[in-house]
Enzyme design. Structure first.
Site: not given
Length: 238
Positions: A139, A135
Site C-alpha cells: 500500500k 495494511h
C-alpha cells in the site's frame, strides 16, 4: 453489464472473478502490463469502468474516462486533493463518479458505528481518542483512506477535534493515527477511546479482498443506473 477494469492487479482480478460470477462481461483490462487502452473497442463497449490503481495515476484515469463519457467507480485513495475537480465534472459537465475509500459493506457499517460512538462520547469527559490502521506492505498511501474517513467521522461529531496527524505527539485538537504495514494484511482499523479508568475500542478486520471486490461490483451495478457524484451512502441508504 459490460465492465472495463482499470488496474489489473490482485484487486482487479478479484473484481473480475466476482463480476463474472454475477453475470457481467469484462470488455477491457487497462493496466501497464496489458494491451488494452482507453481508445480500444473493449473500453468503448463498457457501460462502466472500475478503477483500482495508484494515487499518482488515478486522476488521469478519471479524465480519460470522462473524455469518453464513461461512468467511473473508484477505490483508489491518496488523490483526494483533486476531489473538488471530480465533483465539478459531475455537477456541471454531466459525468458520473462513484467514490468510496472502502467498498466493504461491513466497513461502511463500521463508519456509521464510528460516527454514532463519537456523538455519544462528545458529552463524556476524560477520554482521548486515537486510531490504528494496518495494511499490506504494497500500500502506497498512509494513513489509509479508510482511516481518514473514520477520522473525519469523529471530527464531525467530537468537539475539540479539528484534524488528524501521524505525528507521535499530537496536538490536543488532533486525532493521532498510527499506520502499520505488515505482510499481506488486507486491512485492520481500530478506534480507541482511552481514559484513566478504562478504554472503549471498536475494531474492523478484513479477512480478504473479497468484501472490497464485491462492494465495487455492487457499486458498478448501482452507478450504471444513476448519475452524478455517488458514494456508499447513496447505495446502502444509510
Amino acid at each position: 453489464m459490460n465492465i472495463a477494469l482499470i488496474g489489473y492487479g490482485k484487486m482487479g482480478k478479484e473484481i473480475e472473478k466476482i463480476a463474472q460470477e454475477r453475470g457481467h462481461n469484462i470488455t477491457a483490462r487497462i493496466d501497464m502490463q496489458s494491451g488494452d487502452a482507453f481508445d480500444g473497442e473493449g473500453f468503448a463497449a463498457a457501460d462502466v469502468a472500475i478503477e483500482f490503481t495508484m494515487p499518482a495515476a488515478a486522476y488521469g484515469n478519471y479524465m480519460e474516462c470522462f473524455k469518453r463519457n464513461k461512468p467511473v467507480v473508484s477505490g483508489t485513495t491518496g488523490w483526494l486533493n483533486k476531489l473538488n475537480d471530480i465533483k465539478e465534472q459531475c455537477e456541471n459537465k454531466g459525468q458520473t463518479f462513484f467514490y468510496a475509500s472502502n467498498f466493504s459493506v461491513g466497513v461502511n457499517v463500521f463508519f456509521e458505528i464510528n460516527k454514532k460512538l463519537a456523538q455519544l462520547m462528545n458529552g463524556v469527559s476524560g477520554y482521548e481518542v486515537s486510531m490504528e490502521e494496518t495494511h499490506h506492505i504494497h500500500k502506497k498511501d498512509s494513513p489509509s483512506g479508510t482511516a481518514i474517513t473514520l477520522a473525519e467521522g469523529i471530527i464531525d461529531q467530537l468537539d475539540g477535534k479539528t484534524g488528524w496527524t501521524e505525528d507521535q505527539f499530537p496536538k490536543d485538537n488532533e486525532i493521532q493515527i498510527e499506520a502499520f504495514r505488515r505482510e499481506e494484511v488486507p486491512g485492520i482499523h481500530t478506534v480507541i477511546y482511552d481514559s484513566e479508568v478504562d478504554e472503549i475500542i471498536i475494531h474492523h478486520s478484513a479477512k480478504s479482498r473479497k468484501g472490497f471486490a464485491l462492494g465495487a461490483v455492487l457499486a458498478a451495478e448501482f452507478t450504471a443506473k444513476n448519475k452524478g457524484f455517488l458514494g456508499m451512502g447513496d447505495m446502502l441508504k444509510f
